[in-house]
Design a protein around this motif. Sequence first.
Motif, PDB file in Angstrom:
ATOM      1  N   CYS A 126       0.815  -1.233   0.000  1.00 12.33           N
ATOM      2  CA  CYS A 126       0.000   0.000   0.000  1.00 12.33           C
ATOM      3  C   CYS A 126       0.842   1.273   0.000  1.00 12.33           C
ATOM      4  N   TYR A 127       2.153   1.168   0.206  1.00 11.64           N
ATOM      5  CA  TYR A 127       2.953   2.401   0.343  1.00 11.64           C
ATOM      6  C   TYR A 127       3.015   3.206  -0.960  1.00 11.64           C
ATOM      7  N   VAL A 128       3.438   2.536  -2.022  1.00 12.89           N
ATOM      8  CA  VAL A 128       3.714   3.261  -3.270  1.00 12.89           C
ATOM      9  C   VAL A 128       2.447   3.868  -3.879  1.00 12.89           C
ATOM     10  N   PRO A 129       1.311   3.130  -3.908  1.00 13.84           N
ATOM     11  CA  PRO A 129       0.101   3.763  -4.445  1.00 13.84           C
ATOM     12  C   PRO A 129      -0.280   5.036  -3.679  1.00 13.84           C
ATOM     13  N   ALA A 130      -0.124   5.017  -2.381  1.00 18.81           N
ATOM     14  CA  ALA A 130      -0.477   6.209  -1.588  1.00 18.81           C
ATOM     15  C   ALA A 130       0.427   7.384  -1.975  1.00 18.81           C
ATOM     16  N   ILE A 131       1.717   7.105  -2.146  1.00 17.57           N
ATOM     17  CA  ILE A 131       2.661   8.169  -2.525  1.00 17.57           C
ATOM     18  C   ILE A 131       2.294   8.717  -3.899  1.00 17.57           C
ATOM     19  N   GLU A 132       2.034   7.810  -4.835  1.00 19.44           N
ATOM     20  CA  GLU A 132       1.760   8.258  -6.203  1.00 19.44           C
ATOM     21  C   GLU A 132       0.441   9.014  -6.299  1.00 19.44           C
ATOM     22  N   LEU A 133      -0.571   8.582  -5.566  1.00 23.74           N
ATOM     23  CA  LEU A 133      -1.852   9.302  -5.598  1.00 23.74           C
ATOM     24  C   LEU A 133      -1.705  10.713  -5.025  1.00 23.74           C
ATOM     25  N   ALA A 134      -0.738  10.888  -4.121  1.00 23.94           N
ATOM     26  CA  ALA A 134      -0.502  12.227  -3.550  1.00 23.94           C
ATOM     27  C   ALA A 134       0.372  13.076  -4.476  1.00 23.94           C
ATOM     28  N   GLY A 135       0.821  12.493  -5.592  1.00 22.58           N
ATOM     29  CA  GLY A 135       1.669  13.232  -6.538  1.00 22.58           C
ATOM     30  C   GLY A 135       3.146  13.126  -6.213  1.00 22.58           C
ATOM     31  N   GLY A 136       3.487  12.328  -5.210  1.00 23.27           N
ATOM     32  CA  GLY A 136       4.891  12.175  -4.832  1.00 23.27           C
ATOM     33  C   GLY A 136       5.596  11.143  -5.697  1.00 23.27           C
ATOM     34  N   THR A 137       6.901  11.082  -5.533  1.00 19.66           N
ATOM     35  CA  THR A 137       7.714  10.126  -6.290  1.00 19.66           C
ATOM     36  C   THR A 137       8.410   9.182  -5.322  1.00 19.66           C
ATOM     37  N   PRO A 138       8.128   7.868  -5.436  1.00 20.94           N
ATOM     38  CA  PRO A 138       8.867   6.932  -4.579  1.00 20.94           C
ATOM     39  C   PRO A 138      10.301   6.778  -5.085  1.00 20.94           C
ATOM     40  N   VAL A 139      11.234   6.763  -4.162  1.00 25.97           N
ATOM     41  CA  VAL A 139      12.649   6.563  -4.509  1.00 25.97           C
ATOM     42  C   VAL A 139      13.073   5.316  -3.732  1.00 25.97           C
ATOM     43  N   PHE A 140      13.553   4.309  -4.462  1.00 21.80           N
ATOM     44  CA  PHE A 140      13.717   2.994  -3.825  1.00 21.80           C
ATOM     45  C   PHE A 140      15.140   2.709  -3.365  1.00 21.80           C
ATOM     46  N   VAL A 141      15.205   2.045  -2.216  1.00 25.34           N
ATOM     47  CA  VAL A 141      16.465   1.521  -1.678  1.00 25.34           C
ATOM     48  C   VAL A 141      16.186   0.049  -1.373  1.00 25.34           C
ATOM     49  N   GLN A 142      17.119  -0.825  -1.725  1.00 22.31           N
ATOM     50  CA  GLN A 142      16.864  -2.271  -1.543  1.00 22.31           C
ATOM     51  C   GLN A 142      17.445  -2.781  -0.228  1.00 22.31           C
ATOM     52  N   LEU A 143      16.698  -3.630   0.443  1.00 23.80           N
ATOM     53  CA  LEU A 143      17.258  -4.360   1.581  1.00 23.80           C
ATOM     54  C   LEU A 143      18.374  -5.264   1.053  1.00 23.80           C
ATOM     55  N   GLN A 144      19.379  -5.476   1.889  1.00 17.36           N
ATOM     56  CA  GLN A 144      20.545  -6.235   1.450  1.00 17.36           C
ATOM     57  C   GLN A 144      20.467  -7.692   1.879  1.00 17.36           C
ATOM     58  N   ALA A 145      20.713  -8.570   0.920  1.00 15.52           N
ATOM     59  CA  ALA A 145      20.769 -10.010   1.203  1.00 15.52           C
ATOM     60  C   ALA A 145      22.049 -10.304   1.984  1.00 15.52           C
ATOM     61  N   PRO A 146      22.138 -11.408   2.716  1.00 19.58           N
ATOM     62  CA  PRO A 146      21.077 -12.408   2.866  1.00 19.58           C
ATOM     63  C   PRO A 146      20.126 -12.099   4.035  1.00 19.58           C
ATOM     64  N   ASP A 147      20.524 -11.161   4.923  1.00 16.81           N
ATOM     65  CA  ASP A 147      19.722 -10.992   6.143  1.00 16.81           C
ATOM     66  C   ASP A 147      18.725  -9.842   6.033  1.00 16.81           C
ATOM     67  N   ASN A 148      18.607  -9.248   4.845  1.00 17.83           N
ATOM     68  CA  ASN A 148      17.630  -8.174   4.631  1.00 17.83           C
ATOM     69  C   ASN A 148      17.843  -6.993   5.572  1.00 17.83           C
ATOM     70  N   HIS A 149      19.096  -6.517   5.624  1.00 18.44           N
ATOM     71  CA  HIS A 149      19.367  -5.328   6.438  1.00 18.44           C
ATOM     72  C   HIS A 149      19.375  -4.081   5.556  1.00 18.44           C
ATOM     73  N   VAL A 150      19.230  -2.922   6.206  1.00 17.18           N
ATOM     74  CA  VAL A 150      19.288  -1.653   5.474  1.00 17.18           C
ATOM     75  C   VAL A 150      20.743  -1.191   5.438  1.00 17.18           C
ATOM     76  N   ASP A 151      21.239  -0.861   4.252  1.00 20.18           N
ATOM     77  CA  ASP A 151      22.550  -0.222   4.151  1.00 20.18           C
ATOM     78  C   ASP A 151      22.279   1.290   4.130  1.00 20.18           C
ATOM     79  N   TRP A 152      22.594   1.962   5.240  1.00 15.82           N
ATOM     80  CA  TRP A 152      22.192   3.375   5.376  1.00 15.82           C
ATOM     81  C   TRP A 152      22.959   4.289   4.436  1.00 15.82           C
ATOM     82  N   THR A 153      24.126   3.814   3.940  1.00 19.72           N
ATOM     83  CA  THR A 153      24.805   4.662   2.945  1.00 19.72           C
ATOM     84  C   THR A 153      23.982   4.690   1.651  1.00 19.72           C
ATOM     85  N   HIS A 154      23.272   3.595   1.361  1.00 15.53           N
ATOM     86  CA  HIS A 154      22.390   3.602   0.185  1.00 15.53           C
ATOM     87  C   HIS A 154      21.263   4.615   0.390  1.00 15.53           C
ATOM     88  N   VAL A 155      20.741   4.664   1.604  1.00 16.67           N
ATOM     89  CA  VAL A 155      19.677   5.632   1.890  1.00 16.67           C
ATOM     90  C   VAL A 155      20.238   7.050   1.750  1.00 16.67           C
TER      91      VAL A 155
END
Length: 385
Positions: A126-155
């Motif tokens: 439900c996240y992206v449709p809500a952003i797009e309906l508000a006229g916003g642009t989603p900018v994606f960052v991928q969770l990192q395998a294998p443990d699905n952690h966030v690499d904050w430098t990517h953010v």
Amino acid sequence: MQYTGSITSKLPWAGTTIFTIMSALAQEHGAINLSQGFPNFETSGELIDLVHHYMQKGMNQYAPMQGILPLRKVIAEKTAALYGATINPETEITITSGGTQAIFTAITALIRSGDEVIVIEPAYDCYVPAIELAGGTPVFVQLQAPDNHVDWTHVRNKISAKTRMIMINTPHNPTGSFLTAADMRSLEQLTAGTDILILSDEVYEHLIFDGQQHQSVLRFPELAARSLVVYSFGKTYHTTGWKMGYCIAPENLMVEFRRVHQFMVFCANAPIQYALADYMQNKNYLELPDFFQQKRDHFLKLLQGSAFRFTPAGGSYFQLLDYSAITDEKDTDFAIRLTKEVGVASIPTSVFYRQPTDRKLLRFCFAKTDETLEQAAERLLRVNS
Ligand code: GLN
């Protein structure tokens, strides 16, 4: 009937949500439904009795737009006890018709055309449709395998002058990973000195295992001051069909949230709010980590020796199973085949990406009776590599 005028879809790429598709397919084929996330056991009889009581007492008209104050007060007490945060129940909490409505309301209230919102993928659908309906642009960052952690430098690399919001979700749907205190400190550093808002989806706050603690943004005062935080009574009380949740945010953000909320739903279900205000006093949400950890452990023990590979989910009520040793079919195809031929429905994780990304992972909901988990595991054990 057919409308003969022209229609320009506002969400041209969106089909029917995967949860509806897979639950319907499960039903059609009489499969065990571990797809859509909902418990197949009952909520407390005492809670149902309380709802009935308040309906009979005549609490059947609109609640206050913000939610009833006794419920907001007990939420503020819980939040202080669990996360050490001082939340003003009058001005900083709104009761919503579920977590999804709270997310949609927050985004509608605060995102404008041209704003960028950082979304960590895989992301709840439900996240992206809500952003797009508000006229916003989603900018994606991928969770990192294998443990699905966030690499904050990517953010950090995705933050621009247009970044208005970062969305986080912990414990995480669909991967079952969770953010640590170190993650929260990284987020604090990244956003310090900016106007960036955080939308923190914490609907699985009580579903965290192996002695870990849920790291709410509300534990971190600098994050709390820029965050809208979303919670769900459905997840906590096994009542997903009641569609009840709440949002916590600083007063001036909550003013904007309520400006939209009042015109979207006006208020959430009244008798259930009275019932929850009483029922929450027993604090039995404290038992949820153990309760769901037992389910996870039971399910995974049964799957030992199967052709699926897995790392135990750290949180949420979802377990990812890697089927790459079984087939190289697309996850959507394999999920359908598993439903039809093996009789177990799951969610293919590629649907949680804007650009379908097939990691050969299926998501299984273990919020089920032991008997259901046993039957499902027995069937999954028959799938050979
Ligand atoms: N949150 C639940 C899930 O991820 C389903 C919610 C829904 O069906 N919209 O399965």
